[in-house]
Scaffold this motif. Structure first.
Motif, PDB file in Angstrom:
ATOM      1  N   GLU A 160      33.774  46.742  41.936  1.00 47.57           N
ATOM      2  CA  GLU A 160      34.938  47.611  41.801  1.00 47.57           C
ATOM      3  C   GLU A 160      36.195  46.855  42.198  1.00 47.57           C
ATOM      4  OE1 GLU A 160      33.850  51.048  44.095  1.00 47.57           O
ATOM      5  OE2 GLU A 160      32.870  51.998  42.385  1.00 47.57           O
ATOM      6  N   ALA A 161      36.084  46.097  43.297  1.00 43.60           N
ATOM      7  CA  ALA A 161      37.230  45.303  43.749  1.00 43.60           C
ATOM      8  C   ALA A 161      37.625  44.297  42.663  1.00 43.60           C
ATOM      9  CB  ALA A 161      36.897  44.580  45.041  1.00 43.60           C
ATOM     10  N   ALA A 162      36.622  43.666  42.052  1.00 41.95           N
ATOM     11  CA  ALA A 162      36.909  42.666  41.023  1.00 41.95           C
ATOM     12  C   ALA A 162      37.559  43.308  39.807  1.00 41.95           C
ATOM     13  CB  ALA A 162      35.627  41.954  40.627  1.00 41.95           C
ATOM     14  N   ARG A 163      37.161  44.525  39.509  1.00 41.47           N
ATOM     15  CA  ARG A 163      37.773  45.217  38.362  1.00 41.47           C
ATOM     16  C   ARG A 163      39.237  45.501  38.641  1.00 41.47           C
ATOM     17  NH1 ARG A 163      35.539  50.226  35.185  1.00 41.47           N
ATOM     18  NH2 ARG A 163      37.065  49.502  33.689  1.00 41.47           N
ATOM     19  N   VAL A 164      39.493  46.009  39.843  1.00 43.59           N
ATOM     20  CA  VAL A 164      40.875  46.275  40.219  1.00 43.59           C
ATOM     21  C   VAL A 164      41.678  44.969  40.196  1.00 43.59           C
ATOM     22  CG1 VAL A 164      42.344  47.020  42.109  1.00 43.59           C
ATOM     23  CG2 VAL A 164      40.289  48.303  41.574  1.00 43.59           C
ATOM     24  N   ASP A 165      41.009  43.860  40.558  1.00 39.84           N
ATOM     25  CA  ASP A 165      41.673  42.556  40.551  1.00 39.84           C
ATOM     26  C   ASP A 165      41.746  41.947  39.150  1.00 39.84           C
ATOM     27  OD1 ASP A 165      42.090  42.695  43.233  1.00 39.84           O
ATOM     28  OD2 ASP A 165      40.401  41.450  43.807  1.00 39.84           O
TER      29      ASP A 165
ATOM     30  N   GLN B 132      30.804  47.739  45.542  1.00 41.58           N
ATOM     31  CA  GLN B 132      32.248  47.666  45.797  1.00 41.58           C
ATOM     32  C   GLN B 132      32.847  46.325  45.415  1.00 41.58           C
ATOM     33  OE1 GLN B 132      33.747  49.158  49.502  1.00 41.58           O
ATOM     34  NE2 GLN B 132      33.777  51.117  48.466  1.00 41.58           N
ATOM     35  N   TYR B 133      32.046  45.238  45.481  1.00 36.59           N
ATOM     36  CA  TYR B 133      32.583  43.940  45.074  1.00 36.59           C
ATOM     37  C   TYR B 133      32.974  43.981  43.610  1.00 36.59           C
ATOM     38  CZ  TYR B 133      30.591  42.268  49.438  1.00 36.59           C
ATOM     39  OH  TYR B 133      30.288  42.101  50.748  1.00 36.59           O
TER      40      TYR B 133
END
Ligand SMILES: Nc1ncnc2c1ncn2[C@@H]1O[C@H](COP(=O)(O)OP(=O)(O)OP(=O)(O)O)[C@@H](O)[C@H]1O
Ligand SMILES: [Mg+2]
Lengths: 305, 403
Positions: free
Chosen positions: A194-199, A191-192
């Protein structure tokens, strides 16, 4: 009463380990310290010519072989360790990104094979790779139009021999590091990422700001243990250059501190030789201690647990 | 930003099992600037839908539009979305400030401007004083607000929240959902909020969609969906306490339960399933719908009558485990109450003998009616009901569709 019994019991349980440690660790350490401070110790008769505080150290420090050994050891440590840590990190990140599990497993095995192979055997293989006439390295260079280089053969320069040695040692260290890093990477929550991709983080920023910090405990562990291991480099030199410890005609040019200690032990019949070995060993111990301490200090600032 | 999902489908293919259709032909328009609730039981495809909107998952087929722009092929980093994960996914090694700054650094915003913006957002969600802490040093609610701040700071076109309240305790959950509502109003960002808790979705959403097994069941304003469920699933899923379900039939334009007519219908004669909301019963002087009250539960101002009836259809509950716990407690208290009323000594052996929990309340053929406390109904009383027509829904026995 009961407490006393417990005490006796615990000593009893500890005894096997303590006895073995005493024989193989504590006694040799005390012995080494004793040896450093005696003059002209005769190994066969167990006699010596009184005590001295610095003479053995001074003797070792004046020995040209020692400064060579120190230089080589430092080079091996401070070049091969950072290099192999960085390369291992990149390879494991790459391995971890392979989506097909079977292919990933295959490469994992490939990269781990060196770990279960004898260092001397690999050293011989590397010596062959670097061979002037039929080595793979020169063959490649030949394709680029570069004439054959004498890496490790008779009359090879110190620089070229050291370069070859460093390549070999760096490569040798990869397997274990990759394993440790890969298991570390697989433990990082997806998830980190995925979160970074969204960011909208770029790949290099994800590596720098997320992967490396989250892997930092492993990186630190690997760095500290590899530094300690590299300070003790010896087998690798034997593997590549044999007991000459250098290319033919330039004996001992690749000598390391541990090699120096062994060398002195070879002359154990000569009075005082053991004390030199002990002095060299203690100097190595001190250097290792200092660097490990520095490492741990750095880790307090840089490692995120 | 209006979001349009067009025939959105996601099929997970795995080697061992058959394929899983997680999202099946979703066709929804999410109005601009509104808080939209994505509601359904566990495993119905809510997260999958959200991840497709965020771009982290590629749809098997169908299209996603942000406004008029088709974003289906656009990768998540270019979609301009803020996503709050179910477990927040805060970077554990960064401080709150660094976490909130991270998206700004990625778009190369000037450092000073970024700091100012981060502080503004942090103040908005009420964590401005915690900027130098690490996530591990925060409570669940604070972490959740950091996650919202991180999602909001880059001024996303769309904010996506995946069950953001599921890790919080009941009290914090209430408080935080109000806060999400407030933040959404203040920022006016189109927000999609995923939850399996119908009460949560109903209380804060402008509009909801109810999903089951990847298929849309109903879309609309929460109150409207509650009042006019399209089918049995939606009727059962919304409402606490849940709707009462009876076996019934339509006969000569009358809705019958057993031998009693409780309403009128224009539909032709058939076997039906009748759903009546607990608040849909009215105590009256004269009615043929006459029942004996088994237990009386008074919680706050509501009085709930629990009544045994042979035509009640026993239903499994959709409640989440936490709420079930509550219900069990309630039941235990209830059992005690009953035992006291029966004038028996309440000791453990006796309690064991009275099989009220689980059995009789949840699974026995009973239904609940919420009535005014003024009637002073006692257990054992006989009451006469009429049913409010707009609280009663009649469904086809086989398909579950509204008749
Ligand atoms: N990567 C995957 N591979 C195969 N099946 C998956 C995958 N991800 C989800 N599924 C399946 O898709 C369906 C929908 O999953 P999803 O995570 O969207 O559910 P959900 O509505 O978010 O549930 P919950 O409320 O429990 O989070 C489930 O049946 C799930 O098993
Ligand atoms: Mg989910």
């Amino acid at each position: 009463m009961l407490e006393e019994q417990q005490n006796i019991k615990s000593w009893f349980y500890l005894a096997p380990a303590l006895i073995l440690l005493s024989i193989f660790i504590f006694y040799p350490i005390f012995n080494a310290i004793f040896l450093v401070f005696v003059k002209d110790f005769n190994y066969l008769q167990g006699t010596h010519d009184g005590f001295t505080l610095t003479e053995n150290f001074r003797y070792v420090l004046r020995d040209p072989n020692f400064s060579m050994a120190m230089l080589n050891t430092m080079l091996i440590t401070f070049v091969s360790v950072p290099l192999s840590v960085i390369i291992a990190l990149l390879i494991s990140v790459w391995l971890n990104a392979i989506p097909v599990k079977k292919i990933q497993g295959f490469f994992q095995t490939v990269f781990f094979l060196p770990y279960v192979t004898n260092a001397i055997a690999i050293g011989m293989a590397f010596a062959f790779l670097f061979n002037q006439y039929y080595g793979l390295i020169n063959w490649f260079l030949g394709l680029l139009g570069i004439s054959p280089i004498n890496w490790v053969g008779m009359g090879a320069s110190w620089g070229r021999a050291m370069f070859s040695l460093l390549v070999y040692i760096t490569w040798l260290g990869l397997a274990f590091k990759i394993m440790v890093f890969l298991s570390g990477l697989q433990g990082i929550d997806k998830q980190y990422y995925e979160a970074a991709r969204v960011d909208s983080a770029s790949r290099s920023r994800v590596f720098k700001r997320i992967t490396v910090p989250l892997l930092s405990p492993m990186i630190m562990y690997i760095t500290v243990t590899s530094f300690i291991g590299a300070f003790k480099a010896y087998t690798e030199v034997i593997g590549m250059f044999g007991e000459r410890l250098g290319p033919a005609g330039d004996d001992r040019s690749m000598i390391t501190i541990v090699a120096l200690v062994y060398d002195a032990l070879d002359r154990s019949g000569v009075p005082g030789a053991l004390s030199e070995a002990a002095a060299a060993a203690l100097i190595l111990f001190a250097v290792t201690l200092v660097f490990t301490f520095v490492n741990l200090q750095v880790s307090k600032k840089r490692v995120h647990y | 930003m209006e979001i349009t999902l067009q025939n959105l489908t996601k099929i997970f293919q795995s080697k061992r099992e058959d394929e899983v259709v997680a999202v099946d032909n979703l066709d929804i328009v999410i109005p601009s600037g509104k808080l939209f609730g994505l509601l359904g039981p566990s495993g119905c495809g809510k997260s999958t839908t959200l991840f497709m909107i965020s771009g982290l998952l590629k749809p098997t087929s169908g299209k996603i539009y942000f406004g008029n722009e088709d974003v289906t092929p656009v990768p998540p980093e270019d979609r301009g979305i803020g996503l709050v994960f179910q477990n927040y996914a805060l970077y554990p090694h960064m401080t709150v400030k660094q976490n909130i700054m991270f998206p700004l650094e990625n778009i190369k915003m000037d450092k000073r401007e970024g700091l100012k913006k981060a502080q503004e957002i942090a103040d908005l969600v009420g964590i401005g004083h915690l900027m130098n802490r690490k996530p591990a040093q925060l409570s669940g609610g604070q972490q959740q607000r950091v996650a919202i701040a991180r999602a909001l700071v880059k001024s996303p076109r769309v904010l996506l929240l995946d069950e953001p309240l599921s890790n919080l305790d009941a009290r914090l959950r209430l408080q935080t959902r109000e806060e999400i509502r407030r933040i959404q109003r203040e920022t006016g960002i189109t927000t999609i909020f995923v939850t399996h808790d119908q009460e949560e979705a109903m209380s804060i959403s402008d509009e909801i969609v109810v999903l089951d097994e990847g298929v849309t069941q109903q879309v609309g304003k929460p109150q409207r969906v509650y009042d006019k469920p399209n089918n049995l699933f939606v009727a059962k899923f919304l409402g606490t306490p849940p709707i009462n379900i009876f076996d019934g039939r339509i006969e000569d334009g009358k809705i019958m339960i057993g031998d009693v007519a409780i309403g009128k219908s224009d539909a032709e004669d058939q076997e039906v399933t009748v759903g009546i909301r607990p608040e849909g019963f009215k105590i009256v002087e004269r009615s043929s719908f006459q029942v004996e009250v088994e237990f009386v539960e008074t919680i706050g101002r509501d009085t709930t009558l629990i009544i045994r009836h042979p035509d009640v259809e026993v239903q499994e509950s959709f409640e989440d485990p936490e709420q079930e716990e509550n219900t069990e407690e309630e039941q235990a208290a209830f059992a005690q109450e009953v035992a006291e009323e029966l004038g028996e000594e309440v000791d453990d052996t006796k309690m064991a003998g009275i099989d009220i929990p689980q059995q009789s309340v949840q699974q026995a053929k009973t239904f609940r009616a919420i009535v005014d406390a003024d009637y002073g109904v006692e257990p054992g009383d006989t009451v006469k009901f009429t049913v409010k027509p707009h609280k009663m829904h009649v469904f086809n026995k086989e398909t579950g569709e509204l008749v």
